[in-house]
Write an enzyme that holds these catalytic residues in place. Structure first.
Site, PDB file in Angstrom:
ATOM      1  N   GLN A  52      -8.945  -8.981  19.558  1.00  0.00           N
ATOM      2  CA  GLN A  52      -7.584  -9.426  19.840  1.00  0.00           C
ATOM      3  C   GLN A  52      -6.592  -8.264  19.869  1.00  0.00           C
ATOM      4  OE1 GLN A  52      -5.817  -9.342  16.694  1.00  0.00           O
ATOM      5  NE2 GLN A  52      -3.976 -10.558  17.007  1.00  0.00           N
ATOM      6  N   ARG A  53      -6.956  -7.115  19.275  1.00  0.00           N
ATOM      7  CA  ARG A  53      -6.029  -5.990  19.211  1.00  0.00           C
ATOM      8  C   ARG A  53      -6.700  -4.636  19.380  1.00  0.00           C
ATOM      9  NH1 ARG A  53      -7.589  -8.070  14.704  1.00  0.00           N
ATOM     10  NH2 ARG A  53      -8.216  -6.825  12.898  1.00  0.00           N
TER      11      ARG A  53
ATOM     12  N   CYS B 153       4.736  12.299  -1.001  1.00  0.00           N
ATOM     13  CA  CYS B 153       6.161  12.312  -1.356  1.00  0.00           C
ATOM     14  C   CYS B 153       6.812  10.979  -1.002  1.00  0.00           C
ATOM     15  CB  CYS B 153       6.892  13.428  -0.611  1.00  0.00           C
ATOM     16  SG  CYS B 153       6.496  15.098  -1.107  1.00  0.00           S
TER      17      CYS B 153
ATOM     18  N   CYS C  55       5.810  16.380  -6.671  1.00  0.00           N
ATOM     19  CA  CYS C  55       4.706  15.682  -5.992  1.00  0.00           C
ATOM     20  C   CYS C  55       3.373  16.327  -6.350  1.00  0.00           C
ATOM     21  CB  CYS C  55       4.924  15.725  -4.485  1.00  0.00           C
ATOM     22  SG  CYS C  55       3.565  15.032  -3.518  1.00  0.00           S
TER      23      CYS C  55
ATOM     24  N   CYS D 192      -5.096  -7.444   7.483  1.00  0.00           N
ATOM     25  CA  CYS D 192      -4.799  -8.245   8.666  1.00  0.00           C
ATOM     26  C   CYS D 192      -5.446  -9.617   8.576  1.00  0.00           C
ATOM     27  CB  CYS D 192      -5.296  -7.514   9.921  1.00  0.00           C
ATOM     28  SG  CYS D 192      -4.404  -6.014  10.307  1.00  0.00           S
TER      29      CYS D 192
END
Length: 259
Positions: A71-72, A175, A250, A189
């Site tokens: 479908q995608r 970050c 970070c 999905c």
């Protein structure tokens, strides 16, 4: 490097653009893009990366094709169900353009294999479906000093950004999201649903942003827009951008990292 006559004809519509030109097309032909995930985002992104003449492509995906993917995930057909996404995607590239070099890695990226998987990359485009992998890829890109384009989708919301955390003034993907998502806890999905055209929009926008990075310094298109997060709303529809700042603490690219 110069382009052969057949390549000049194939990419003529790129070359006549002042923002790309012959120099830019050569830069694309010399690039090596590693695509992490060949699914809803990776499938349309791959189509336009290949169509742009990216000379070398590495395709990474551990999953197999399911009927619900069609479908995608537009490079696959019903006859491909049950086969490896990475291998079928590589076959698609080979049929589409014999002038491109492509390899398939049927594996899930982890701490042990990520350095090898990303080896020699000019840019990494990450369209995978979990935060754990995205953070592994981001940290590896910082370590290898390779720019990263990240594309993600959730229902009708898309996010696309390019990162260069190895540069002293630029953020990395970590970050942006922090350390909180090292577990595999993101939505899917299958549970939430996704509109195929929305995945296509995010994937092709990711390919566009990746080409901006590849063309930096080569052509007018080459503003890499590092650290700028583009938010796509498919329902409105709308597009807005916000800037992400580098986190000095970070754990992926912070002040303790060498420049």
């Amino acid at each position: 490097m110069s382009l052969a006559p057949d390549r000049l004809a194939r990419f003529a519509r790129h070359i006549v653009l002042p923002e790309v030109g012959g120099t830019g097309q050569v830069a694309l032909a010399q690039a090596h893009v590693v695509l992490v995930g060949c699914g809803g985002i990776g499938s349309p992104a791959l189509q336009y990366l290949a169509a742009a003449g990216i000379g070398r492509l590495t395709l990474i995906d551990s999953d197999t094709i399911d009927i619900s993917n069609l479908q995608r995930q537009t490079i696959f057909a019903p006859s491909d169900v049950g086969r490896s996404k990475a291998e079928v995607a590589a076959e698609w590239v080979q049929r589409f353009d014999l002038g491109l070099e492509v390899r398939a890695l049927v594996q899930r990226v982890d701490q042990e294999n990520v350095a090898h998987a990303l080896s020699g990359a000019t840019l990494v485009l990450d369209g995978c479906d979990n935060f754990a992998t995205r953070l592994i890829v981001s940290d590896a890109c910082v370590e290898a000093r390779v720019p990263l384009t990240s594309a993600a989708i959730g229902r009708f919301q898309g996010q696309v950004a390019s990162f260069a955390g190895h540069l002293p003034d630029q953020p990395c993907y970590r970050c942006f999201v922090g350390d909180a998502f090292d577990a595999e806890d993101c939505d899917t999905c299958a549970a939430d649903g996704v509109l195929g055209a929305m995945a296509g929009m995010v994937g092709t926008f990711g390919a566009m942003q990746a080409m901006r990075v590849l063309l930096q310094g080569q052509a007018a298109l080459g503003d890499p827009q590092f650290g700028k997060l583009h938010l796509l709303d498919g329902l409105a529809p709308s597009l807005r951008a916000i800037s992400i700042v580098k986190d000095p603490d970070c754990s992926g690219c912070g002040g303790s990292k060498p420049a």
